[in-house]
Design a protein around this motif. Structure first.
Motif, PDB file in Angstrom:
ATOM      1  N   GLN A 134       6.447 -10.135  -6.421  1.00  0.00           N
ATOM      2  CA  GLN A 134       5.428  -9.206  -5.950  1.00  0.00           C
ATOM      3  C   GLN A 134       5.074  -9.529  -4.508  1.00  0.00           C
ATOM      4  O   GLN A 134       5.138 -10.675  -4.081  1.00  0.00           O
ATOM      5  N   GLN A 135       4.688  -8.486  -3.748  1.00  0.00           N
ATOM      6  CA  GLN A 135       4.290  -8.689  -2.358  1.00  0.00           C
ATOM      7  C   GLN A 135       3.007  -9.511  -2.309  1.00  0.00           C
ATOM      8  O   GLN A 135       1.997  -9.142  -2.908  1.00  0.00           O
ATOM      9  N   GLY A 152      13.824  -7.184  -0.150  1.00  0.00           N
ATOM     10  CA  GLY A 152      15.189  -6.859  -0.536  1.00  0.00           C
ATOM     11  C   GLY A 152      15.341  -6.278  -1.914  1.00  0.00           C
ATOM     12  O   GLY A 152      16.464  -6.025  -2.352  1.00  0.00           O
ATOM     13  N   VAL A 153      14.248  -6.054  -2.612  1.00  0.00           N
ATOM     14  CA  VAL A 153      14.335  -5.503  -3.965  1.00  0.00           C
ATOM     15  C   VAL A 153      14.504  -3.990  -3.875  1.00  0.00           C
ATOM     16  O   VAL A 153      13.658  -3.292  -3.315  1.00  0.00           O
ATOM     17  N   ALA A 154      15.614  -3.503  -4.388  1.00  0.00           N
ATOM     18  CA  ALA A 154      15.935  -2.081  -4.279  1.00  0.00           C
ATOM     19  C   ALA A 154      14.808  -1.213  -4.842  1.00  0.00           C
ATOM     20  O   ALA A 154      14.324  -1.429  -5.954  1.00  0.00           O
ATOM     21  N   ASP A 155      14.380  -0.240  -4.041  1.00  0.00           N
ATOM     22  CA  ASP A 155      13.375   0.740  -4.432  1.00  0.00           C
ATOM     23  C   ASP A 155      12.030   0.112  -4.799  1.00  0.00           C
ATOM     24  O   ASP A 155      11.246   0.689  -5.555  1.00  0.00           O
ATOM     25  N   SER A 156      11.756  -1.082  -4.284  1.00  0.00           N
ATOM     26  CA  SER A 156      10.435  -1.676  -4.483  1.00  0.00           C
ATOM     27  C   SER A 156       9.400  -0.904  -3.672  1.00  0.00           C
ATOM     28  O   SER A 156       9.741  -0.109  -2.788  1.00  0.00           O
ATOM     29  N   HIS A 157       8.132  -1.144  -3.958  1.00  0.00           N
ATOM     30  CA  HIS A 157       7.089  -0.498  -3.163  1.00  0.00           C
ATOM     31  C   HIS A 157       7.234  -0.861  -1.683  1.00  0.00           C
ATOM     32  O   HIS A 157       7.040  -0.012  -0.802  1.00  0.00           O
ATOM     33  N   GLN A 186      -2.417   4.508  -1.438  1.00  0.00           N
ATOM     34  CA  GLN A 186      -2.803   3.235  -2.053  1.00  0.00           C
ATOM     35  C   GLN A 186      -1.805   2.133  -1.697  1.00  0.00           C
ATOM     36  O   GLN A 186      -2.199   1.035  -1.276  1.00  0.00           O
ATOM     37  N   HIS A 187      -0.532   2.399  -1.852  1.00  0.00           N
ATOM     38  CA  HIS A 187       0.475   1.373  -1.606  1.00  0.00           C
ATOM     39  C   HIS A 187       0.665   1.110  -0.107  1.00  0.00           C
ATOM     40  O   HIS A 187       0.921  -0.039   0.295  1.00  0.00           O
ATOM     41  N   THR A 244      -4.514   2.501   6.775  1.00  0.00           N
ATOM     42  CA  THR A 244      -4.110   3.817   6.320  1.00  0.00           C
ATOM     43  C   THR A 244      -2.986   4.307   7.242  1.00  0.00           C
ATOM     44  O   THR A 244      -2.805   3.780   8.353  1.00  0.00           O
ATOM     45  N   PRO A 245      -2.219   5.317   6.830  1.00  0.00           N
ATOM     46  CA  PRO A 245      -1.174   5.838   7.713  1.00  0.00           C
ATOM     47  C   PRO A 245      -1.711   6.291   9.071  1.00  0.00           C
ATOM     48  O   PRO A 245      -1.088   6.039  10.115  1.00  0.00           O
TER      49      PRO A 245
END
Length: 297
Positions: free
Chosen positions: A121-122, A180-185, A222-223, A231-232
């Motif tokens: 987890q991050q 490096g985890v494929a499609d992770s958040h 959120q992510h 925020t973006p």
């Protein structure tokens, strides 16, 4: 941290540094840093990287976390997060030297599979640890390639991969595994961050960013904030202001040109937001920064 490593980085930095003390190399993502005096505050939204300090000291702040570190230690930034940094120990006799290596998620992903590592987890995206011998040795070998340019096309990728291997195998490993985890958040938010970085001067469409991250707009918000701490819209604003400051410092742009160049439609709004971020209005801040550069020179 060996004297040989320091001397190798010193030779390159002394002969290639620009007026800001940055010595970019022909190897993408590899940069040597030199400073002859303690510096002013530097604002940035860094890409994931590891910075190996070889001489001098530095302070980096991210949110409520402040890190003071020096020779023999490494700074890891494992996400695109805003930082405020300052070189705190440097002199003409003992300059500050560091080597910065940007992390490559594709290399990390490949190594995770080959090393059979479990996903992580991050965690906190900024940390400082002692530099491990294996990482320093691999970085030294990579720097030595610069003295033999004909070897770069053949050996560069191999040594970059070795540095990533030792980072994953060592105390930094858990912190960078999520990259490096494929499609992770982390990877999905990174796709949105890449769009903002390339199009920061354009109006921001949250729906497009959420689609790039394969998330709903609410989940994306959120992510995005969990990973970048912003925020973006805040992320875009800081990118704009940092780039505008660079344009005024390095290219001699005036306030209006810098404001419009990074996407602002109002110079007064730009001036207000610049002052909130950097502590001074643009003209006064640039005058003070240029005066400090002249003094250092």
């Amino acid at each position: 941290m060996t004297t040989t490593f320091l001397e190798t980085v010193r030779r390159y930095a002394d002969s290639h540094s620009d007026q800001n003390g940055t010595a970019r190399t022909p190897i993408p993502g590899l940069t040597a840093i030199r400073a002859l005096t303690p510096g002013q505050l530097q604002y940035a939204i860094n890409r994931p990287l590891v910075a190996l300090v070889l001489q001098g000291r530095k302070r980096v702040t991210m949110g409520a976390h402040t890190f003071d570190f020096g020779a023999g230690e490494s700074l890891l930034i494992s996400a695109d997060v805003p930082t405020v940094s300052q070189i705190t120990r440097a002199s003409a006799q003992l300059p500050y030297y560091s080597l910065v290596v940007e992390l490559d998620p594709a290399v990390i992903a490949s190594l995770i599979v080959e090393m059979n590592l479990a996903p992580e987890q991050q965690g906190i995206p900024v940390r400082v640890d002692p530099t491990e011998t294996e990482v320093a040795d691999a970085a030294l070998r990579l720097m030595r390639l610069l003295e033999r340019p004909s070897s770069l096309p053949v050996l560069r990728s191999q040594f970059i991969r070795e540095i990533h291997y030792w980072l994953l195998a060592g105390r930094h490993g858990a912190a960078i595994r999520a990259l490096g985890v494929a499609d992770s958040h982390a990877q999905r938010i990174a796709r949105a961050v890449a769009i903002i970085r390339s199009e920061y001067a354009k109006p921001l469409r949250i729906e497009r960013l959420a689609e790039a991250a394969a998330m709903s707009p609410s989940s994306f918000h959120q992510h995005f904030r969990a990973i970048t701490s912003l925020t973006p819209l805040q992320f875009q604003k800081q990118l704009r202001l940092i780039e505008a400051r660079r344009m005024m410092l390095s290219e001699g742009s005036d306030v209006s040109s810098a404001a419009f160049g990074v996407g602002y439609e109002s110079v007064s709004q730009f001036t207000r937001e610049y002052g909130r971020m950097f502590g001074l209005p643009p003209a006064k801040d640039i005058k003070a920064a240029l005066g400090q550069l002249d003094t250092a020179a």
